[in-house]
Write a protein that holds these residues in place. Structure first.
Motif, mmCIF file in Angstrom:
data_model
loop_
_atom_site.group_PDB
_atom_site.id
_atom_site.type_symbol
_atom_site.label_atom_id
_atom_site.label_comp_id
_atom_site.label_asym_id
_atom_site.label_seq_id
_atom_site.Cartn_x
_atom_site.Cartn_y
_atom_site.Cartn_z
ATOM 1 N N SER A 1 13.457 -4.557 3.920
ATOM 2 C CA SER A 1 13.696 -3.457 4.835
ATOM 3 C C SER A 1 13.014 -3.705 6.168
ATOM 4 O O SER A 1 12.066 -4.466 6.275
ATOM 5 C CB SER A 1 13.166 -2.169 4.206
ATOM 6 N N ILE A 2 13.488 -3.005 7.195
ATOM 7 C CA ILE A 2 12.824 -3.083 8.495
ATOM 8 C C ILE A 2 11.783 -1.970 8.640
ATOM 9 O O ILE A 2 11.141 -1.853 9.659
ATOM 10 C CB ILE A 2 13.847 -3.005 9.648
ATOM 11 N N MET A 3 11.621 -1.163 7.579
ATOM 12 C CA MET A 3 10.606 -0.113 7.612
ATOM 13 C C MET A 3 9.221 -0.724 7.667
ATOM 14 O O MET A 3 8.998 -1.816 7.163
ATOM 15 C CB MET A 3 10.692 0.744 6.336
ATOM 16 N N ASN A 4 8.292 0.007 8.261
ATOM 17 C CA ASN A 4 6.912 -0.442 8.298
ATOM 18 C C ASN A 4 6.255 -0.065 6.982
ATOM 19 O O ASN A 4 6.105 1.106 6.667
ATOM 20 C CB ASN A 4 6.190 0.203 9.484
ATOM 21 N N VAL A 5 5.916 -1.063 6.193
ATOM 22 C CA VAL A 5 5.316 -0.853 4.881
ATOM 23 C C VAL A 5 3.964 -1.562 4.859
ATOM 24 O O VAL A 5 3.859 -2.712 5.268
ATOM 25 C CB VAL A 5 6.223 -1.426 3.762
ATOM 26 N N THR A 6 2.947 -0.852 4.384
ATOM 27 C CA THR A 6 1.612 -1.425 4.248
ATOM 28 C C THR A 6 1.243 -1.421 2.775
ATOM 29 O O THR A 6 1.404 -0.397 2.105
ATOM 30 C CB THR A 6 0.571 -0.592 5.027
ATOM 31 N N VAL A 7 0.776 -2.555 2.278
ATOM 32 C CA VAL A 7 0.288 -2.636 0.905
ATOM 33 C C VAL A 7 -1.167 -3.075 0.967
ATOM 34 O O VAL A 7 -1.484 -4.109 1.549
ATOM 35 C CB VAL A 7 1.093 -3.655 0.059
ATOM 36 N N ALA A 8 -2.034 -2.242 0.402
ATOM 37 C CA ALA A 8 -3.450 -2.601 0.274
ATOM 38 C C ALA A 8 -3.698 -2.835 -1.207
ATOM 39 O O ALA A 8 -3.439 -1.958 -2.029
ATOM 40 C CB ALA A 8 -4.343 -1.487 0.810
ATOM 41 N N SER A 9 -4.175 -4.019 -1.545
ATOM 42 C CA SER A 9 -4.382 -4.367 -2.944
ATOM 43 C C SER A 9 -5.861 -4.588 -3.219
ATOM 44 O O SER A 9 -6.613 -5.021 -2.339
ATOM 45 C CB SER A 9 -3.595 -5.640 -3.268
ATOM 46 N N ASN A 10 -6.271 -4.276 -4.444
ATOM 47 C CA ASN A 10 -7.636 -4.527 -4.894
ATOM 48 C C ASN A 10 -8.668 -3.712 -4.102
ATOM 49 O O ASN A 10 -9.738 -4.193 -3.776
ATOM 50 C CB ASN A 10 -7.952 -6.028 -4.814
ATOM 51 N N ASP B 1 -4.333 -0.160 -5.938
ATOM 52 C CA ASP B 1 -3.490 -0.566 -4.818
ATOM 53 C C ASP B 1 -3.000 0.702 -4.125
ATOM 54 O O ASP B 1 -2.931 1.777 -4.742
ATOM 55 C CB ASP B 1 -2.274 -1.371 -5.298
ATOM 56 N N ILE B 2 -2.677 0.577 -2.856
ATOM 57 C CA ILE B 2 -2.137 1.684 -2.059
ATOM 58 C C ILE B 2 -0.908 1.158 -1.323
ATOM 59 O O ILE B 2 -0.922 0.035 -0.803
ATOM 60 C CB ILE B 2 -3.159 2.182 -1.015
ATOM 61 N N SER C 1 -11.947 0.646 4.119
ATOM 62 C CA SER C 1 -12.424 0.310 2.795
ATOM 63 C C SER C 1 -12.882 -1.137 2.804
ATOM 64 O O SER C 1 -12.086 -2.032 3.080
ATOM 65 C CB SER C 1 -11.302 0.493 1.781
ATOM 66 N N GLU C 2 -14.156 -1.337 2.553
ATOM 67 C CA GLU C 2 -14.721 -2.686 2.493
ATOM 68 C C GLU C 2 -14.382 -3.505 3.737
ATOM 69 O O GLU C 2 -14.028 -4.667 3.660
ATOM 70 C CB GLU C 2 -14.231 -3.411 1.236
ATOM 71 N N GLY C 3 -14.446 -2.861 4.917
ATOM 72 C CA GLY C 3 -14.189 -3.573 6.155
ATOM 73 C C GLY C 3 -12.730 -3.715 6.518
ATOM 74 O O GLY C 3 -12.404 -4.289 7.537
ATOM 75 N N ILE C 4 -11.832 -3.207 5.687
ATOM 76 C CA ILE C 4 -10.401 -3.280 5.974
ATOM 77 C C ILE C 4 -9.984 -1.960 6.611
ATOM 78 O O ILE C 4 -10.298 -0.892 6.099
ATOM 79 C CB ILE C 4 -9.587 -3.504 4.687
ATOM 80 N N GLY D 1 -2.846 -4.380 -8.788
ATOM 81 C CA GLY D 1 -1.915 -5.488 -8.960
ATOM 82 C C GLY D 1 -0.455 -5.064 -9.005
ATOM 83 O O GLY D 1 0.434 -5.913 -9.011
ATOM 84 N N GLU D 2 -0.179 -3.749 -9.012
ATOM 85 C CA GLU D 2 1.213 -3.276 -9.112
ATOM 86 C C GLU D 2 1.782 -2.810 -7.773
ATOM 87 O O GLU D 2 2.911 -2.351 -7.712
ATOM 88 C CB GLU D 2 1.319 -2.138 -10.133
ATOM 89 N N GLY D 3 1.032 -2.924 -6.692
ATOM 90 C CA GLY D 3 1.525 -2.480 -5.381
ATOM 91 C C GLY D 3 2.824 -3.157 -4.972
ATOM 92 O O GLY D 3 3.760 -2.502 -4.511
#
Length: 154
Positions: free
Chosen positions: A41-50, A60-61, A7-10, A27-29
């Motif tokens: 946490s040590i979990m792998n979490v990805t937040v994609a904003s905007n 957000d995702i 998405s948009e180069g990301i 903005g709520e991610g």
């Protein structure tokens, strides 16, 4: 597998197993991460904003590896992201996808903003909020929290 979301180069890598929360209010991610209690946490979490949404506008995702959300956690997410979708991923495939339902009755999740409310005293009374046209209303003191502010009280 090398299916990536672009998405948009990301580039966002896929997860093998876990949960993807999509269509979170822009903005709520990070609020979602906080209310799920996984910030330390040590979990792998990805937040994609905007991110541009296919529905129009921005979103957000959040992707959480190796964890599937409980019903009570999905309900918390719904309070701050009422348009979110929850996808359960197993072996890189979506095995279940559902929209969230905003609970009409919320017990023990939202902290009442009224310092004089019985739920904020030494009494062992859990908070209790019900849906209200402007957000959520405390059943004990009638304090109302607007929908866009509820994340601050979880």
């Amino acid at each position: 597998m090398s299916h990536h979301t672009v998405s948009e180069g990301i580039v966002i890598s896929p997860i093998k197993n876990g949960t993807v929360i999509d269509h979170i209010t822009h903005g709520e991610g990070f609020t979602v991460i906080r209310i799920l209690g996984i910030r330390n946490s040590i979990m792998n979490v990805t937040v994609a904003s905007n991110v541009m949404s296919s529905r129009g506008g921005r979103k957000d995702i959040v992707k959480i590896e190796n964890r599937e959300l409980l019903k009570s956690e999905v309900d918390k997410v719904a309070l701050v992201a009422p348009d979110a979708t929850i996808s359960i991923i197993r072996d890189f495939k979506v095995t279940d996808k559902k929209n969230v339902d905003v609970p009409k009755d919320v017990v023990g999740v939202i902290k009442c903003p009224n310092p004089n409310c019985i739920t904020n005293t030494n009494e062992p009374v859990p908070s209790h909020f019900v849906e209200h046209p402007r957000g959520f209303r405390c059943v004990y003191c009638d304090a109302v929290i607007s929908k866009d502010m509820v994340g601050q009280y979880i």
